[in-house]
Design a protein around this motif. Structure first.
Motif, PDB file in Angstrom:
ATOM      1  N   ILE A  31       0.887  -1.170   0.000  1.00  0.00           N
ATOM      2  CA  ILE A  31       0.000   0.000   0.000  1.00  0.00           C
ATOM      3  C   ILE A  31       0.919   1.213   0.000  1.00  0.00           C
ATOM      4  O   ILE A  31       1.543   1.539   1.009  1.00  0.00           O
ATOM      5  N   ILE A  32       1.043   1.852  -1.157  1.00  0.00           N
ATOM      6  CA  ILE A  32       2.149   2.781  -1.393  1.00  0.00           C
ATOM      7  C   ILE A  32       1.759   4.254  -1.364  1.00  0.00           C
ATOM      8  O   ILE A  32       2.637   5.122  -1.308  1.00  0.00           O
ATOM      9  N   ALA A  33       0.456   4.550  -1.425  1.00  0.00           N
ATOM     10  CA  ALA A  33       0.035   5.948  -1.552  1.00  0.00           C
ATOM     11  C   ALA A  33      -1.437   6.080  -1.228  1.00  0.00           C
ATOM     12  O   ALA A  33      -2.172   5.084  -1.164  1.00  0.00           O
ATOM     13  N   THR A  34      -1.868   7.305  -1.036  1.00  0.00           N
ATOM     14  CA  THR A  34      -3.292   7.602  -0.946  1.00  0.00           C
ATOM     15  C   THR A  34      -3.636   8.775  -1.844  1.00  0.00           C
ATOM     16  O   THR A  34      -2.933   9.795  -1.848  1.00  0.00           O
ATOM     17  N   LYS A  35      -4.682   8.595  -2.615  1.00  0.00           N
ATOM     18  CA  LYS A  35      -5.273   9.714  -3.360  1.00  0.00           C
ATOM     19  C   LYS A  35      -6.310  10.322  -2.434  1.00  0.00           C
ATOM     20  O   LYS A  35      -7.342   9.718  -2.150  1.00  0.00           O
ATOM     21  N   GLU A  36      -6.029  11.532  -1.952  1.00  0.00           N
ATOM     22  CA  GLU A  36      -6.871  12.164  -0.939  1.00  0.00           C
ATOM     23  C   GLU A  36      -7.772  13.217  -1.572  1.00  0.00           C
ATOM     24  O   GLU A  36      -7.300  14.195  -2.155  1.00  0.00           O
ATOM     25  N   ALA A  37      -9.084  12.996  -1.454  1.00  0.00           N
ATOM     26  CA  ALA A  37     -10.053  13.959  -1.969  1.00  0.00           C
ATOM     27  C   ALA A  37     -11.052  14.333  -0.875  1.00  0.00           C
ATOM     28  O   ALA A  37     -12.228  14.577  -1.147  1.00  0.00           O
ATOM     29  N   SER A  38     -10.558  14.374   0.368  1.00  0.00           N
ATOM     30  CA  SER A  38     -11.424  14.760   1.484  1.00  0.00           C
ATOM     31  C   SER A  38     -11.565  16.273   1.582  1.00  0.00           C
ATOM     32  O   SER A  38     -12.508  16.774   2.201  1.00  0.00           O
ATOM     33  N   GLY A  39     -10.606  17.002   1.021  1.00  0.00           N
ATOM     34  CA  GLY A  39     -10.624  18.460   1.107  1.00  0.00           C
ATOM     35  C   GLY A  39     -10.181  19.013   2.445  1.00  0.00           C
ATOM     36  O   GLY A  39     -10.223  20.222   2.658  1.00  0.00           O
ATOM     37  N   SER A  40      -9.731  18.149   3.341  1.00  0.00           N
ATOM     38  CA  SER A  40      -9.399  18.571   4.705  1.00  0.00           C
ATOM     39  C   SER A  40      -7.894  18.691   4.887  1.00  0.00           C
ATOM     40  O   SER A  40      -7.180  17.671   4.902  1.00  0.00           O
ATOM     41  N   PHE A  41      -7.412  19.917   5.086  1.00  0.00           N
ATOM     42  CA  PHE A  41      -5.984  20.087   5.321  1.00  0.00           C
ATOM     43  C   PHE A  41      -5.582  19.583   6.701  1.00  0.00           C
ATOM     44  O   PHE A  41      -4.428  19.197   6.909  1.00  0.00           O
ATOM     45  N   ASP A  42      -6.500  19.556   7.650  1.00  0.00           N
ATOM     46  CA  ASP A  42      -6.205  18.903   8.928  1.00  0.00           C
ATOM     47  C   ASP A  42      -5.835  17.439   8.676  1.00  0.00           C
ATOM     48  O   ASP A  42      -4.889  16.905   9.259  1.00  0.00           O
ATOM     49  N   GLN A  43      -6.596  16.805   7.796  1.00  0.00           N
ATOM     50  CA  GLN A  43      -6.350  15.400   7.460  1.00  0.00           C
ATOM     51  C   GLN A  43      -5.027  15.237   6.707  1.00  0.00           C
ATOM     52  O   GLN A  43      -4.228  14.347   7.014  1.00  0.00           O
ATOM     53  N   PHE A  44      -4.787  16.110   5.712  1.00  0.00           N
ATOM     54  CA  PHE A  44      -3.537  16.024   4.945  1.00  0.00           C
ATOM     55  C   PHE A  44      -2.327  16.208   5.862  1.00  0.00           C
ATOM     56  O   PHE A  44      -1.330  15.483   5.750  1.00  0.00           O
ATOM     57  N   ASN A  45      -2.420  17.194   6.753  1.00  0.00           N
ATOM     58  CA  ASN A  45      -1.309  17.465   7.665  1.00  0.00           C
ATOM     59  C   ASN A  45      -0.997  16.256   8.545  1.00  0.00           C
ATOM     60  O   ASN A  45       0.168  15.907   8.762  1.00  0.00           O
ATOM     61  N   GLN A  46      -2.051  15.617   9.041  1.00  0.00           N
ATOM     62  CA  GLN A  46      -1.849  14.469   9.931  1.00  0.00           C
ATOM     63  C   GLN A  46      -1.231  13.296   9.173  1.00  0.00           C
ATOM     64  O   GLN A  46      -0.356  12.601   9.697  1.00  0.00           O
ATOM     65  N   ILE A  47      -1.693  13.084   7.926  1.00  0.00           N
ATOM     66  CA  ILE A  47      -1.104  12.012   7.110  1.00  0.00           C
ATOM     67  C   ILE A  47       0.374  12.279   6.876  1.00  0.00           C
ATOM     68  O   ILE A  47       1.221  11.382   7.035  1.00  0.00           O
ATOM     69  N   MET A  48       0.709  13.518   6.510  1.00  0.00           N
ATOM     70  CA  MET A  48       2.105  13.854   6.254  1.00  0.00           C
ATOM     71  C   MET A  48       2.967  13.666   7.509  1.00  0.00           C
ATOM     72  O   MET A  48       4.108  13.217   7.424  1.00  0.00           O
ATOM     73  N   ARG A  49       2.419  13.977   8.653  1.00  0.00           N
ATOM     74  CA  ARG A  49       3.177  13.851   9.905  1.00  0.00           C
ATOM     75  C   ARG A  49       3.404  12.394  10.306  1.00  0.00           C
ATOM     76  O   ARG A  49       4.486  12.031  10.788  1.00  0.00           O
TER      77      ARG A  49
END
Length: 295
Positions: free
Chosen positions: A160-178
């Protein structure tokens, strides 16, 4: 997996007026994207109207796409759904060795818990010989794959190498990156926010708009990945209105309208979708004229 950095395009499936797949239109589209500087192609994602294609049609589209691409770009096959065992069977029976990964949407309609989503992807991971890109699109699925679930999957399963994120939530993107593993990739699933997502560490986009405007979009993404946001920003801003219009009456009706205007393929869609209205077509045509004058 650097082959999935940059601009991927979720291909539309062109149709003839009688509703059959327009393979000549698909050939023209693929060549248009290769010539336009796209980095990889996604065959039969949501934009490909996959839900309305038969099993036989899907196989023919995958095979034809690989044949026309002829090794020029990496290929991703969209295989997802809400019946885990059925999707696992589809993955095990997928035989085209020209594809480098699968894109698999989080289960829709049944609204599983986070543990259900985890177990769904765990099962698919154990059945798949190809790497898997997760796809989180709450607006279509009716449920959100949390950052905790995304990162749990990323840590537990090497394919499982990646996620295509279309939630629109930068809170979510930030947490994934962290919290993600270092080599796990965050990919934007929304054209309008691809640029700001890259600024926090996303590796690119899987785009709808890129079907019609590959040169403009891939140039913007390339500049952003190089850290040249000053050069990327004007392109980003110039695409905002046409992007809004392309989604105004649903995807892929808008982008197919533009593809028809560009003489790449027709604008026919399969029910329950309908073609873009005359008013939207006029607005899109004006935006296309404006953008092409800038190239």
């Amino acid at each position: 997996m650097n082959k999935f950095h940059g601009t991927g395009v979720a291909l539309v499936t062109p149709f003839n007026t009688d509703g059959t797949v327009d393979y000549q239109g698909l050939k023209k589209l693929i060549n248009h994207l290769v010539d336009g500087g796209i980095d990889y192609l996604v065959s039969l994602g949501t934009t490909g109207e996959t839900a309305t294609l038969s099993k036989d049609e899907k196989k023919k589209v995958w095979d034809f796409t690989a044949e026309i691409n002829d090794g020029r770009l990496p290929l991703v096959a969209g295989i997802g759904g809400n019946d885990t065992l059925n999707i696992a069977e589809a993955i095990k029976s997928f035989e085209n060795n020209q594809y480098s990964a699968l894109l698999s949407v989080s289960p829709y309609y049944n609204k599983p818990t986070q543990e259900g989503i985890y177990q769904h992807y765990k099962y698919l991971s154990e059945q798949s010989e190809l790497p898997i890109i997760l796809y989180n699109v709450p607006g279509r699925t009716g449920s959100n794959m949390s950052p905790e679930t995304t990162c749990r999957l990323a840590h537990d399963f090497k394919n499982i190498i990646a996620t295509k994120e279309a939630s629109g939530s930068f809170d979510q993107f930030n947490q994934i990156m962290r919290d993600k593993p270092a080599d796990f990739m965050l990919i934007s699933g929304d054209d309008p926010i691809a640029l700001p997502m890259i600024s926090i560490g996303a590796v690119g986009v899987i785009s709808v708009v890129g079907n019609a405007l590959p040169q403009q979009l891939s140039s913007m993404i390339r500049l952003a990945l190089q850290g040249d946001y000053k050069a990327a920003l004007p392109i980003h801003l110039s695409l905002l209105e046409i992007t809004r219009l392309m989604f105004a009456e649903g995807n892929p009706a808008g982008v197919k309208a533009v593809l028809k205007q560009l003489n790449i393929c027709g604008d026919d869609v399969r029910l329950p979708l309908v073609k873009a209205t005359e008013g939207l077509n006029k607005s899109l045509a004006q935006q296309v004229e404006n953008l092409l004058s800038l190239v």
